[in-house]
Design a protein around this motif. Structure first.
Motif, short mmCIF file in Angstrom:
data_model
loop_
_atom_site.label_atom_id
_atom_site.label_comp_id
_atom_site.label_asym_id
_atom_site.label_seq_id
_atom_site.Cartn_x
_atom_site.Cartn_y
_atom_site.Cartn_z
N ILE A 1 0.86 -1.17 0.00
CA ILE A 1 0.00 0.00 0.00
C ILE A 1 0.91 1.23 0.00
N HIS A 2 0.56 2.22 -0.80
CA HIS A 2 1.33 3.46 -0.87
C HIS A 2 0.51 4.50 -1.62
N GLN A 3 0.95 5.72 -1.59
CA GLN A 3 0.29 6.79 -2.33
C GLN A 3 0.43 6.51 -3.82
N GLY A 4 -0.51 6.93 -4.61
CA GLY A 4 -0.35 6.88 -6.06
C GLY A 4 -1.49 6.20 -6.78
N LYS A 5 -1.34 6.18 -8.09
CA LYS A 5 -2.28 5.55 -9.01
C LYS A 5 -1.48 4.63 -9.91
N GLU A 6 -2.11 3.54 -10.35
CA GLU A 6 -1.44 2.62 -11.26
C GLU A 6 -2.43 2.12 -12.30
N TRP A 7 -1.93 1.91 -13.49
CA TRP A 7 -2.70 1.37 -14.60
C TRP A 7 -1.81 0.35 -15.29
N PHE A 8 -2.39 -0.76 -15.74
CA PHE A 8 -1.59 -1.70 -16.53
C PHE A 8 -2.48 -2.39 -17.54
N THR A 9 -1.84 -2.86 -18.61
CA THR A 9 -2.51 -3.71 -19.59
C THR A 9 -1.67 -4.96 -19.75
N VAL A 10 -2.31 -6.08 -19.92
CA VAL A 10 -1.61 -7.36 -20.08
C VAL A 10 -1.27 -7.53 -21.55
N LEU A 11 0.02 -7.64 -21.85
CA LEU A 11 0.49 -7.82 -23.22
C LEU A 11 0.43 -9.29 -23.64
N SER A 12 0.79 -10.18 -22.70
CA SER A 12 0.74 -11.62 -22.98
C SER A 12 0.56 -12.36 -21.67
N GLY A 13 -0.03 -13.55 -21.77
CA GLY A 13 -0.26 -14.35 -20.57
C GLY A 13 -1.44 -13.86 -19.77
N GLU A 14 -1.42 -14.17 -18.49
CA GLU A 14 -2.51 -13.77 -17.60
C GLU A 14 -1.96 -13.52 -16.21
N VAL A 15 -2.56 -12.54 -15.53
CA VAL A 15 -2.13 -12.19 -14.18
C VAL A 15 -3.33 -12.18 -13.26
N GLN A 16 -3.01 -12.28 -11.99
CA GLN A 16 -4.00 -12.07 -10.94
C GLN A 16 -3.67 -10.73 -10.30
N LEU A 17 -4.69 -9.94 -10.03
CA LEU A 17 -4.55 -8.67 -9.33
C LEU A 17 -5.39 -8.77 -8.08
N LYS A 18 -4.73 -8.72 -6.94
CA LYS A 18 -5.47 -8.75 -5.68
C LYS A 18 -5.55 -7.32 -5.16
N LEU A 19 -6.75 -6.82 -5.01
CA LEU A 19 -7.02 -5.49 -4.46
C LEU A 19 -7.84 -5.68 -3.20
N GLY A 20 -7.25 -5.41 -2.06
CA GLY A 20 -7.96 -5.64 -0.81
C GLY A 20 -8.28 -7.11 -0.68
N GLU A 21 -9.56 -7.42 -0.52
CA GLU A 21 -10.01 -8.81 -0.37
C GLU A 21 -10.44 -9.45 -1.69
N ARG A 22 -10.49 -8.67 -2.78
CA ARG A 22 -10.96 -9.18 -4.07
C ARG A 22 -9.78 -9.51 -4.98
N THR A 23 -9.93 -10.57 -5.77
CA THR A 23 -8.91 -10.96 -6.73
C THR A 23 -9.52 -10.91 -8.12
N TYR A 24 -8.80 -10.28 -9.04
CA TYR A 24 -9.26 -10.14 -10.42
C TYR A 24 -8.34 -10.91 -11.33
N HIS A 25 -8.90 -11.59 -12.32
CA HIS A 25 -8.15 -12.32 -13.33
C HIS A 25 -8.10 -11.42 -14.55
N VAL A 26 -6.88 -11.05 -14.98
CA VAL A 26 -6.72 -10.12 -16.10
C VAL A 26 -5.89 -10.83 -17.17
N VAL A 27 -6.43 -10.92 -18.39
CA VAL A 27 -5.77 -11.66 -19.47
C VAL A 27 -5.28 -10.69 -20.55
N ALA A 28 -4.50 -11.23 -21.48
CA ALA A 28 -3.95 -10.43 -22.57
C ALA A 28 -5.05 -9.63 -23.25
N GLY A 29 -4.78 -8.35 -23.45
CA GLY A 29 -5.75 -7.46 -24.09
C GLY A 29 -6.62 -6.70 -23.11
N GLN A 30 -6.62 -7.12 -21.85
CA GLN A 30 -7.41 -6.41 -20.84
C GLN A 30 -6.49 -5.48 -20.05
#
Length: 191
Positions: A123-152
């Motif tokens: 946790i820190h000050q700031g804003k972040e944005w990302f796009t998945v170029l290849s593969g797939e990632v999990q993004l955990k924000l607080g208690e929720r986990t999001y599945h983000v795939v290429a193109g998202q």
């Protein structure tokens, strides 16, 4: 003489742009550079000639170098990122220190084989944005986990505890962070 005025003007503009991109007032930069506010103001507006003994502390306070402040417009604009290897990830910083609005753009490769899901969110000050170029990632924000795939893409306030990791092998993302996010993720946090 004209070339000297052009370089002088470029330096003044860079100082002001770097100061503003960090959200600093004249007073804030003057304090960090150990200059008077009026001296810094006159440097930025062109009312005072720029001296080397003033540029060094200004560059240091801005977290940059004299080379960046005095670089001419004709210099190479191609960025040649060097990979930074960390456990389970490699980062290529794709912007220079004088990037627009103080943002940092990075390509990041995560490898689930060498780094499973991190157990501790940040946790820190700031804003972040990302796009998945290849593969797939999990993004955990607080208690929720999001599945983000290429193109998202995903964007979030980094005051929310967060962590990103690859699933099923290697994933690459393109990440954009504001100044505060860059400081936290790239290890140049204030002491």
């Amino acid at each position: 003489m004209t070339q000297e005025l052009d370089v002088d003007s470029t330096i003044r503009q860079r100082i002001r742009a770097l100061r503003q991109s960090r959200g600093w007032s004249l007073e804030s930069l003057a304090t960090k550079a150990k200059l008077s506010v009026s001296t810094l103001s006159r440097i930025e507006t062109g009312s005072r000639r720029i001296a080397l003994d003033q540029l060094v502390p200004i560059a240091r306070a801005l977290g940059t170098t004299l080379d960046v402040l005095v670089a001419t417009a004709g210099e190479d604009v191609v960025i040649r990122p060097e990979p930074v290897d960390l456990p389970g990830m490699t980062i290529w910083k794709l912007t220079n220190e004088d990037a627009v609005n103080g943002v940092t753009v990075s390509k990041i490769r995560y490898d689930s084989a060498t780094a499973p899901a991190p157990s501790e969110a940040r946790i820190h000050q700031g804003k972040e944005w990302f796009t998945v170029l290849s593969g797939e990632v999990q993004l955990k924000l607080g208690e929720r986990t999001y599945h983000v795939v290429a193109g998202q893409a995903a964007q979030f306030d980094t005051l929310t505890p967060h962590v990103i990791w690859a699933v099923n092998g290697v994933a690459e993302i393109l990440s954009i962070m504001d100044h505060e996010g860059r400081r936290a993720h790239h290890g140049d946090r204030p002491s």
